[in-house]
Design an enzyme around this catalytic site. Structure first.
Site, PDB file in Angstrom:
ATOM      1  N   LYS A 103      -1.364   9.257  -1.660  1.00 42.14           N
ATOM      2  CA  LYS A 103      -0.262   7.519  -2.256  1.00 42.14           C
ATOM      3  C   LYS A 103      -0.151   7.587  -3.677  1.00 42.14           C
ATOM      4  O   LYS A 103      -0.033   8.091  -4.482  1.00 42.14           O
ATOM      5  CB  LYS A 103      -1.679   6.718  -2.389  1.00 42.14           C
ATOM      6  CG  LYS A 103      -0.907   4.907  -2.407  1.00 42.14           C
ATOM      7  CD  LYS A 103      -2.093   4.215  -2.370  1.00 42.14           C
ATOM      8  CE  LYS A 103      -1.908   2.616  -2.483  1.00 42.14           C
ATOM      9  NZ  LYS A 103      -2.526   1.229  -2.813  1.00 42.14           N
ATOM     10  N   HIS A 105       1.950   4.985  -4.970  1.00 40.22           N
ATOM     11  CA  HIS A 105       1.867   3.999  -5.510  1.00 40.22           C
ATOM     12  C   HIS A 105       0.647   2.713  -6.168  1.00 40.22           C
ATOM     13  O   HIS A 105      -0.401   3.937  -6.027  1.00 40.22           O
ATOM     14  CB  HIS A 105       2.773   3.056  -5.361  1.00 40.22           C
ATOM     15  CG  HIS A 105       2.420   2.713  -3.672  1.00 40.22           C
ATOM     16  ND1 HIS A 105       2.012   3.187  -2.374  1.00 40.22           N
ATOM     17  CD2 HIS A 105       1.841   1.282  -3.089  1.00 40.22           C
ATOM     18  CE1 HIS A 105       1.721   2.477  -1.730  1.00 40.22           C
ATOM     19  NE2 HIS A 105       1.208   1.773  -1.887  1.00 40.22           N
TER      20      HIS A 105
END
Length: 218
Positions: A103, A105
């Site tokens: 991921k 973010h």
């Protein structure tokens, strides 16, 4: 056969986790039976599975605290349910699992849950080991955690298949990485259970024929 093994095999069949037919394992092998934790679909089922893993953990690891790692995707629910079951036995262990893609973010990273710190031990919880492919993938991922040691791996069923050599995949994993691999039952327990009912003769013979070719020699 020990009563807990019988109970576990009955559970696997009742939950639709143990199936017979024609399947392809992650290793690419064509197999006559399949163990799929992804077919566990209810709260009662996953709670029961966690109890079996917790019993195995306490039998083999004891009350030593570790961190449970469940490889995505099937290992996730196993890690969560095992952690809950262990907490009910008085051992509160954290758990974590990986994302298939990191991921970029929010909190970011490839892991979700408790991320082990240097010096801590990890226990991998998987559904099965066929050729050891999934465990090697997990070790590559866990290798990014500096100072973290894998203490053991637990699976539902030891398929007793050869890995990259004539030895069993579980034996190869143990020798390669230096930690034990434990299973609740193995394929020969399943065969013994099936042989009690003549209606299972065809499935028993297909499994035996498969093991004659792909079974480990140790």
């Amino acid at each position: 056969m020990e009563s807990y093994k019988r109970e576990f095999i009955q559970f696997l069949q009742g939950a639709g986790v143990l199936k017979f037919g024609d399947f392809t394992a992650k290793s690419g092998r064509k197999i006559p039976y399949f163990i799929n934790a992804g077919d566990i679909k209810t709260g009662d089922q996953i709670a029961k599975l966690g109890e079996f893993y917790a019993k195995a953990y306490l039998d083999k690891v004891g009350n030593r605290p570790t961190v449970l790692y469940g490889p995505a995707y099937k290992g996730i629910s196993i890690a969560v349910s095992s952690s809950i079951a262990l907490s009910k036995q008085g051992l509160d262990v954290p758990f974590f699992f990986n994302r298939k893609e990191a991921k970029d973010h929010g909190e970011g990273g490839v892991f979700v849950g408790y991320v082990p710190k240097a010096g801590q031990e990890v226990v991998i919880v998987e559904d099965v080991i066929t050729a050891g492919t999934a465990i090697r993938e997990s070790m590559a991922i866990l290798g990014n955690l500096e100072g973290v040691k894998v203490a053991a791996t637990f699976v539902m069923v030891d398929r007793k298949e050869k890995g990259q050599t004539e030895k069993s995949a579980m034996s190869e994993v143990e020798a390669e990485f230096g930690f034990p691999v434990y299973s609740v039952v193995d394929v020969y327990d399943i065969i013994e259970y099936l042989e009690e009912d003549p209606a299972n003769d065809e499935n028993v013979q297909r499994i035996k024929n498969y093991l004659a070719v792909n079974g480990a020699k140790n």
